[in-house]
Design a protein around this motif. Sequence first.
Motif, PDB file in Angstrom:
ATOM      1  N   ILE A  16      33.889  31.805  31.277  1.00 15.55           N
ATOM      2  CA  ILE A  16      33.163  32.938  31.863  1.00 15.55           C
ATOM      3  C   ILE A  16      33.729  33.267  33.238  1.00 15.55           C
ATOM      4  N   ALA A  17      33.908  32.253  34.066  1.00 16.30           N
ATOM      5  CA  ALA A  17      34.456  32.480  35.412  1.00 16.30           C
ATOM      6  C   ALA A  17      35.866  33.066  35.334  1.00 16.30           C
ATOM      7  N   PHE A  18      36.682  32.574  34.396  1.00 21.37           N
ATOM      8  CA  PHE A  18      38.051  33.065  34.240  1.00 21.37           C
ATOM      9  C   PHE A  18      38.061  34.558  33.908  1.00 21.37           C
ATOM     10  N   TYR A  19      37.282  34.969  32.903  1.00 15.79           N
ATOM     11  CA  TYR A  19      37.293  36.381  32.505  1.00 15.79           C
ATOM     12  C   TYR A  19      36.615  37.276  33.535  1.00 15.79           C
ATOM     13  N   LYS A  20      35.605  36.790  34.212  1.00 16.81           N
ATOM     14  CA  LYS A  20      34.995  37.577  35.287  1.00 16.81           C
ATOM     15  C   LYS A  20      36.024  37.811  36.390  1.00 16.81           C
ATOM     16  N   ASP A  21      36.747  36.747  36.755  1.00 15.89           N
ATOM     17  CA  ASP A  21      37.815  36.883  37.757  1.00 15.89           C
ATOM     18  C   ASP A  21      38.895  37.847  37.276  1.00 15.89           C
ATOM     19  N   ALA A  22      39.262  37.766  35.984  1.00 17.81           N
ATOM     20  CA  ALA A  22      40.286  38.669  35.435  1.00 17.81           C
ATOM     21  C   ALA A  22      39.830  40.120  35.566  1.00 17.81           C
ATOM     22  N   CYS A  23      38.570  40.378  35.268  1.00 20.42           N
ATOM     23  CA  CYS A  23      38.042  41.749  35.392  1.00 20.42           C
ATOM     24  C   CYS A  23      38.021  42.190  36.856  1.00 20.42           C
ATOM     25  N   ASP A  24      37.567  41.305  37.735  1.00 20.52           N
ATOM     26  CA  ASP A  24      37.509  41.633  39.159  1.00 20.52           C
ATOM     27  C   ASP A  24      38.900  41.878  39.741  1.00 20.52           C
ATOM     28  N   HIS A  25      39.900  41.161  39.248  1.00 21.44           N
ATOM     29  CA  HIS A  25      41.257  41.253  39.797  1.00 21.44           C
ATOM     30  C   HIS A  25      41.987  42.517  39.351  1.00 21.44           C
ATOM     31  N   GLN A  26      41.513  43.187  38.322  1.00 18.70           N
ATOM     32  CA  GLN A  26      42.200  44.380  37.804  1.00 18.70           C
ATOM     33  C   GLN A  26      42.450  45.425  38.878  1.00 18.70           C
ATOM     34  N   GLN A  27      41.561  45.517  39.851  1.00 20.15           N
ATOM     35  CA  GLN A  27      41.720  46.524  40.904  1.00 20.15           C
ATOM     36  C   GLN A  27      42.980  46.291  41.742  1.00 20.15           C
ATOM     37  N   PHE A  28      43.509  45.067  41.718  1.00 20.38           N
ATOM     38  CA  PHE A  28      44.703  44.740  42.493  1.00 20.38           C
ATOM     39  C   PHE A  28      45.979  44.806  41.660  1.00 20.38           C
ATOM     40  N   ASP A  29      45.825  44.952  40.341  1.00 19.27           N
ATOM     41  CA  ASP A  29      46.974  44.984  39.444  1.00 19.27           C
ATOM     42  C   ASP A  29      47.445  46.417  39.235  1.00 19.27           C
ATOM     43  N   GLN A  30      48.745  46.600  39.196  1.00 15.85           N
ATOM     44  CA  GLN A  30      49.292  47.924  38.911  1.00 15.85           C
ATOM     45  C   GLN A  30      48.934  48.347  37.489  1.00 15.85           C
ATOM     46  N   TYR A  31      48.937  47.373  36.578  1.00 14.45           N
ATOM     47  CA  TYR A  31      48.604  47.630  35.175  1.00 14.45           C
ATOM     48  C   TYR A  31      47.487  46.680  34.781  1.00 14.45           C
ATOM     49  N   SER A  32      46.584  47.171  33.968  1.00 17.63           N
ATOM     50  CA  SER A  32      45.507  46.298  33.503  1.00 17.63           C
ATOM     51  C   SER A  32      44.954  46.829  32.190  1.00 17.63           C
ATOM     52  N   PRO A  33      44.188  45.989  31.487  1.00 16.69           N
ATOM     53  CA  PRO A  33      43.599  46.445  30.229  1.00 16.69           C
ATOM     54  C   PRO A  33      42.345  47.293  30.432  1.00 16.69           C
ATOM     55  N   ASP A  34      41.878  47.447  31.668  1.00 17.11           N
ATOM     56  CA  ASP A  34      40.670  48.227  31.986  1.00 17.11           C
ATOM     57  C   ASP A  34      39.413  47.639  31.364  1.00 17.11           C
ATOM     58  N   TRP A  35      39.306  46.306  31.347  1.00 16.06           N
ATOM     59  CA  TRP A  35      38.092  45.678  30.852  1.00 16.06           C
ATOM     60  C   TRP A  35      36.964  45.887  31.841  1.00 16.06           C
ATOM     61  N   THR A  36      35.749  45.924  31.346  1.00 10.22           N
ATOM     62  CA  THR A  36      34.555  46.095  32.169  1.00 10.22           C
ATOM     63  C   THR A  36      33.664  44.873  31.982  1.00 10.22           C
ATOM     64  N   TRP A  37      33.594  44.018  33.014  1.00 16.44           N
ATOM     65  CA  TRP A  37      32.790  42.809  32.909  1.00 16.44           C
ATOM     66  C   TRP A  37      31.336  43.172  32.607  1.00 16.44           C
ATOM     67  N   GLY A  38      30.752  42.452  31.676  1.00 16.03           N
ATOM     68  CA  GLY A  38      29.371  42.698  31.271  1.00 16.03           C
ATOM     69  C   GLY A  38      29.276  43.570  30.040  1.00 16.03           C
TER      70      GLY A  38
END
Length: 174
Positions: A16-38
């Motif tokens: 849970i912590a890993f995927y929440k962090d992955a979602c939160d970190h998307q704003q800093f990535d040039q490319y991301s999957p655009d996941w929405t935590w929750g």
Amino acid sequence: MINYRRLTKTDLPQVIAFYKDACDHQQFDQYSPDWTWGVYPSEQSLEESLNDLFIGAFDDDGTLLGAGILTKGEDPDYPSEAWKIPATDDQIAILHLLAVGPAARGKGVASGLLAQLKQVAKEAGAIVIHLDVIDGNPPADTLYQKNGYQLAKRVVIDYEDVGRQEANLYELKL
């Protein structure tokens, strides 16, 4: 050294912590999957995914570096005419939520996860893996192509969390 194994209920807090962090970190990535935590992913969906083929990559200290999920059966959002490899529903595995933490990127973790997931899919009786990459994520496209996945078709998918988006559908014959 990277260790790969199936994730279990005892791993859930770290997952849970890993995927929440992955979602939160998307704003800093040039490319991301655009996941929405929750929404996608959520605590509930991750807990339910422990019943699927959920594989994690860990360092020697037990830190989760990356993860991915395989489910059996075709995704109803994928058009059946997209695929070049004929397969019945029980011969199809779908790859979801492949992610690698920022500190572990560029170290082969994603390719290692894909190799492990491929083996797990074979053991589960799948003959093909399907997945989608949302438009505008060239690193993901490159990763899958580098690991043998073939572009099957560009489609529009109505994602639960980000709405209608163009996406590339990929398949890998096992």
